[in-house]
Design a protein around this motif. Sequence first.
Motif, PDB file in Angstrom:
ATOM      1  N   UNK A 297       0.825  -1.206   0.000  1.00 41.90           N
ATOM      2  CA  UNK A 297       0.000   0.000   0.000  1.00 41.90           C
ATOM      3  C   UNK A 297       0.862   1.259   0.000  1.00 41.90           C
ATOM      4  N   UNK A 298       1.901   1.290   0.845  1.00 40.90           N
ATOM      5  CA  UNK A 298       2.735   2.488   0.951  1.00 40.90           C
ATOM      6  C   UNK A 298       3.543   2.703  -0.323  1.00 40.90           C
ATOM      7  N   UNK A 299       4.022   1.628  -0.929  1.00 44.57           N
ATOM      8  CA  UNK A 299       4.748   1.752  -2.199  1.00 44.57           C
ATOM      9  C   UNK A 299       3.853   2.384  -3.258  1.00 44.57           C
ATOM     10  N   UNK A 300       2.625   1.916  -3.346  1.00 44.20           N
ATOM     11  CA  UNK A 300       1.676   2.475  -4.316  1.00 44.20           C
ATOM     12  C   UNK A 300       1.348   3.934  -3.981  1.00 44.20           C
ATOM     13  N   UNK A 301       1.208   4.235  -2.686  1.00 40.19           N
ATOM     14  CA  UNK A 301       0.912   5.605  -2.253  1.00 40.19           C
ATOM     15  C   UNK A 301       2.054   6.555  -2.629  1.00 40.19           C
ATOM     16  N   UNK A 302       3.297   6.125  -2.371  1.00 36.29           N
ATOM     17  CA  UNK A 302       4.455   6.971  -2.687  1.00 36.29           C
ATOM     18  C   UNK A 302       4.575   7.208  -4.193  1.00 36.29           C
ATOM     19  N   UNK A 303       4.293   6.187  -4.990  1.00 35.56           N
ATOM     20  CA  UNK A 303       4.392   6.329  -6.443  1.00 35.56           C
ATOM     21  C   UNK A 303       3.268   7.193  -7.002  1.00 35.56           C
ATOM     22  N   UNK A 304       2.023   6.909  -6.583  1.00 32.86           N
ATOM     23  CA  UNK A 304       0.859   7.566  -7.187  1.00 32.86           C
ATOM     24  C   UNK A 304       0.630   8.977  -6.654  1.00 32.86           C
ATOM     25  N   UNK A 305       0.749   9.157  -5.337  1.00 33.27           N
ATOM     26  CA  UNK A 305       0.420  10.456  -4.728  1.00 33.27           C
ATOM     27  C   UNK A 305       1.626  11.381  -4.595  1.00 33.27           C
ATOM     28  N   UNK A 306       2.820  10.806  -4.480  1.00 33.53           N
ATOM     29  CA  UNK A 306       4.006  11.624  -4.252  1.00 33.53           C
ATOM     30  C   UNK A 306       4.975  11.617  -5.431  1.00 33.53           C
ATOM     31  N   UNK A 307       4.680  10.819  -6.434  1.00 30.89           N
ATOM     32  CA  UNK A 307       5.513  10.805  -7.634  1.00 30.89           C
ATOM     33  C   UNK A 307       6.923  10.287  -7.413  1.00 30.89           C
ATOM     34  N   UNK A 308       7.086   9.390  -6.429  1.00 32.55           N
ATOM     35  CA  UNK A 308       8.425   8.856  -6.146  1.00 32.55           C
ATOM     36  C   UNK A 308       8.750   7.751  -7.157  1.00 32.55           C
ATOM     37  N   UNK A 309       9.824   7.867  -7.923  1.00 37.86           N
ATOM     38  CA  UNK A 309      10.209   6.803  -8.866  1.00 37.86           C
ATOM     39  C   UNK A 309      10.574   5.512  -8.130  1.00 37.86           C
ATOM     40  N   UNK A 310      10.409   4.393  -8.803  1.00 31.98           N
ATOM     41  CA  UNK A 310      10.663   3.082  -8.185  1.00 31.98           C
ATOM     42  C   UNK A 310      12.087   2.962  -7.656  1.00 31.98           C
ATOM     43  N   UNK A 311      13.068   3.588  -8.333  1.00 34.99           N
ATOM     44  CA  UNK A 311      14.464   3.456  -7.922  1.00 34.99           C
ATOM     45  C   UNK A 311      14.738   4.082  -6.561  1.00 34.99           C
ATOM     46  N   UNK A 312      13.814   4.954  -6.086  1.00 33.11           N
ATOM     47  CA  UNK A 312      14.003   5.599  -4.796  1.00 33.11           C
ATOM     48  C   UNK A 312      13.113   4.988  -3.712  1.00 33.11           C
ATOM     49  N   UNK A 313      12.601   3.771  -3.954  1.00 33.29           N
ATOM     50  CA  UNK A 313      11.833   3.026  -2.956  1.00 33.29           C
ATOM     51  C   UNK A 313      12.462   1.646  -2.824  1.00 33.29           C
ATOM     52  N   UNK A 314      12.764   1.258  -1.599  1.00 32.51           N
ATOM     53  CA  UNK A 314      13.435  -0.023  -1.376  1.00 32.51           C
ATOM     54  C   UNK A 314      12.737  -0.789  -0.253  1.00 32.51           C
ATOM     55  N   UNK A 315      12.299  -2.005  -0.552  1.00 31.08           N
ATOM     56  CA  UNK A 315      11.729  -2.882   0.461  1.00 31.08           C
ATOM     57  C   UNK A 315      12.818  -3.824   0.972  1.00 31.08           C
ATOM     58  N   UNK A 316      12.943  -3.924   2.296  1.00 28.07           N
ATOM     59  CA  UNK A 316      13.966  -4.807   2.869  1.00 28.07           C
ATOM     60  C   UNK A 316      13.313  -5.823   3.800  1.00 28.07           C
TER      61      UNK A 316
END
Length: 316
Positions: A297-316
Motif C-alpha cells: 500500500x505504501x509503495x503504491x501511495x508513494x508512487x501515485x500520490x508523491x511521484x516517487x520513482x521506483x528506484x528511490x523506494x526499497x523494500x527490505x
Amino acid sequence: ILNTIFFYLCQRKAKTFELPLLASHFYTIMQDCVPGLTLDLKLSSYKKFSKFLQHQQEINNLISIDEIKPGVLAITSFNLTNNEQLDSFRTPLWLKNYLTKASDVAAAAAAASVTESEFSNTKYTFPVITELWKTNSRVNELLGCSSSTHYLRADEVRQAVRSYVIRNNLNSDKQVKLDSILIRLFKTKDESTMLIGWNELNNAVFDAMSPCTELSFVHLEQPIRINGHIQPIELECIDRNRKRQTFIRYLDTYQINLNELCKRIRQGASVSAVINDTDETKRTGRVVMAQGNQNSFITRLLKDDYGVPSKYIKEI
C-alpha cells in the motif's frame, strides 16, 4: 489516570474526532496528553487497551466500538448526552499541567518544522535529483578546475578527462599513456612503461573523488547537497511482540510531510500510523511506523500520490 484522560477527551475533544477512530490512534492521542508519562496498560487492571475501551462502552456507555477489519478495533461513535459521570467531570490540576506541557511540546515541534508546515497544504512535487562528484587536489588539475571545490556530473568528469588526454597527446590506440598528473591516481603504476584503458582511467578518477547528491525542490531557491549517494525510501516490515509493523525511513531526505503521510495511511489502509522517534533517527531521519504489513500500500501511495520513482523506494 487512564479514566481521567479518557473523560477529558470525551468532554473536550470528542466532537472534533473523525470517525471511525482507530483504537491505536486514540491511544496515541491519550499518550500525547501527558508528555513524559508512559501509559503502560500492563500496569493497569485492564492489561489491554481493548479491554479498557470495552469497559467504557459496556459500563460507562460513553463510546461504541467495532472491529472494522479483522484485528483492527475502532471507536465508531461517542455517546456524550445524558451521562452523569461526564457532566460532572472536572479536569484535575495535574492533568491541566500536563496539557500545558503538551501544548508547549507541540508549539516547539511546529517551530522546528517550519518548512514542513508551510507546505503541508501544497501538492508534493518530487525533487530533481542529480548525482554529483566533488573535486579535490588530486584531480583538480586533471579536470581543469581551480584549487577550490567543484561539483561535476559524471558525464562532465568523463568529458574533462577525455579533453585532458587529447590535449596532451596521451591517447595511444584506444589506450592512455600515463603522465605526471595521471600517475597521481595510481599507487602501483610506472609512468615510463604503463598504458591503461579508458575505463580503468575513468574508474581511478571517480575513486579519487567523493560522491554527493543534489536535490532541487520547487519551493526552495537553492538546491540542497548531501554527501554520498542518496538513500532510497526504505520500507521494512518487522514482527515485534507478536505484532507486525511497517517502518518507513529516509522520508526527511525527500522533505515529505510526515503528518500528511500518516493521515493518508490511516485513511487509505485503515490502520494506525505515527511518527516514531527511535535510536536510528540521527542516521535515517524521523521514522513513520504503520500497523501491519503495509509495504504494498505504501509503495503504491508513494508512487501515485508523491511521484516517487521506483528506484528511490526499497523494500527490505
